[in-house]
Scaffold this active site. Structure first.
Site, mmCIF file in Angstrom:
data_model
loop_
_atom_site.group_PDB
_atom_site.id
_atom_site.type_symbol
_atom_site.label_atom_id
_atom_site.label_comp_id
_atom_site.label_asym_id
_atom_site.label_seq_id
_atom_site.Cartn_x
_atom_site.Cartn_y
_atom_site.Cartn_z
ATOM 1 N N GLY A 9 0.906 -1.253 -0.005
ATOM 2 C CA GLY A 9 -0.020 0.055 -0.006
ATOM 3 C C GLY A 9 0.808 1.397 -0.234
ATOM 4 O O GLY A 9 0.593 2.322 0.654
ATOM 5 N N ALA A 12 -0.226 5.706 -1.694
ATOM 6 C CA ALA A 12 -0.768 6.631 -0.962
ATOM 7 C C ALA A 12 -0.672 6.689 0.584
ATOM 8 O O ALA A 12 -0.036 5.768 1.289
ATOM 9 C CB ALA A 12 -2.315 6.535 -1.329
ATOM 10 N N SER A 139 -3.828 0.410 14.085
ATOM 11 C CA SER A 139 -4.633 1.718 14.531
ATOM 12 C C SER A 139 -5.222 1.525 15.738
ATOM 13 O O SER A 139 -5.503 0.459 16.413
ATOM 14 C CB SER A 139 -5.968 1.686 13.592
ATOM 15 O OG SER A 139 -6.771 2.584 13.910
ATOM 16 N N TYR A 151 -13.623 -3.286 11.385
ATOM 17 C CA TYR A 151 -12.321 -2.638 10.867
ATOM 18 C C TYR A 151 -11.406 -2.806 12.197
ATOM 19 O O TYR A 151 -10.610 -3.185 12.304
ATOM 20 C CB TYR A 151 -12.491 -1.315 10.415
ATOM 21 C CG TYR A 151 -11.307 -0.534 10.661
ATOM 22 C CD1 TYR A 151 -10.337 -0.733 9.501
ATOM 23 C CD2 TYR A 151 -11.039 0.337 11.310
ATOM 24 C CE1 TYR A 151 -8.881 -0.180 9.389
ATOM 25 C CE2 TYR A 151 -9.662 1.046 11.336
ATOM 26 C CZ TYR A 151 -8.916 0.655 10.486
ATOM 27 O OH TYR A 151 -7.537 1.370 10.390
#
Ligand SMILES: NC(=O)c1ccc[n+]([C@@H]2O[C@H](COP(=O)([O-])OP(=O)(O)OC[C@H]3O[C@@H](n4cnc5c(N)ncnc54)[C@H](OP(=O)(O)O)[C@@H]3O)[C@@H](O)[C@H]2O)c1
Length: 169
Positions: A9, A12, A139, A151
């Site tokens: 990834g 970006a 996260s 998520y």
């Protein structure tokens, strides 16, 4: 020979920032994402700015056959990867039962299963070599699974997985 970092990834957001920082430190790079045009453009900018070698490895990590190409690159003893950054990840909008099951499966595949597969492939070489780093981008949502639905659950797994493997290494 400069160290090599593979960043998923990397075209970006946080992954692109990792790629720039690692290139600035003198790492050669292997960039993984799906969009080939964007990969080539990011690679060209990094080569130009940092004078490092940059490979592009297009792959959708939710696709087992494409993921396998990245696992094979990580496991190639002739071209060792010194740093793996497991960054590619997605979120999903909407409540669990209102989303498509296929989207939930893709979430698990990218945020968890692909992280497990790539880390496995990387450590098979790093541990015998006695050197290497694996980063798992998780996260703070993982510390509050009630806040962000599935998520957050994938990120709770990602944090626990990184800690579990770190303990063994
Ligand atoms: N943004 C935040 O606020 C935040 C906060 C905490 C944690 N995070 C975590 O940080 C990581 C990066 O988030 P971000 O917001 O920086 O991401 P982003 O800006 O949405 O970029 C995602 C990157 O992943 C690639 N990608 C997406 N799906 C892929 C797939 N199936 N296979 C391979 N590559 C894929 C994209 O390129 P292609 O589309 O070309 O594949 C792109 O390079 C994620 O793990 C996310 O959960 C983000």
């Amino acid at each position: 020979m400069p160290p090599t970092a593979l960043v998923t990834g990397s075209t970006a957001g946080i992954g692109a920032a990792f790629a720039r920082a690692l290139a600035a430190e003198g790492h050669d790079l292997v960039l993984v994402a799906r969009d080939v045009t964007r990969l080539e453009s990011v690679a060209a900018a990094l080569r130009e700015r940092h004078r490092v070698e940059v490979e592009v490895l297009p792959a959708d990590l939710t696709d087992r056959a494409q993921s396998r190409l990245v696992e094979e690159r990580l496991a190639d003893p002739a071209r060792p990867v010194d740093v793996l950054v497991n960054n590619a990840g997605i979120g999903l909008k909407g409540r669990f039962w209102e989303t498509e099951l296929a989207d939930q499966e893709r979430l698990l595949e990218l945020n968890c299963a692909a992280v497990m597969r790539l880390t496995h492939a990387a450590l098979r070489g790093m541990v015998p070599r006695g050197t290497g780093d694996v980063i798992v981008v998780s996260s703070t949502a993982g510390y509050a699974p009630g806040s962000r639905g599935p998520y957050a659950a994938t990120k709770a797994w990602a944090t626990a997985f990184a800690e579990a493997i770190s303990g063994q290494v």
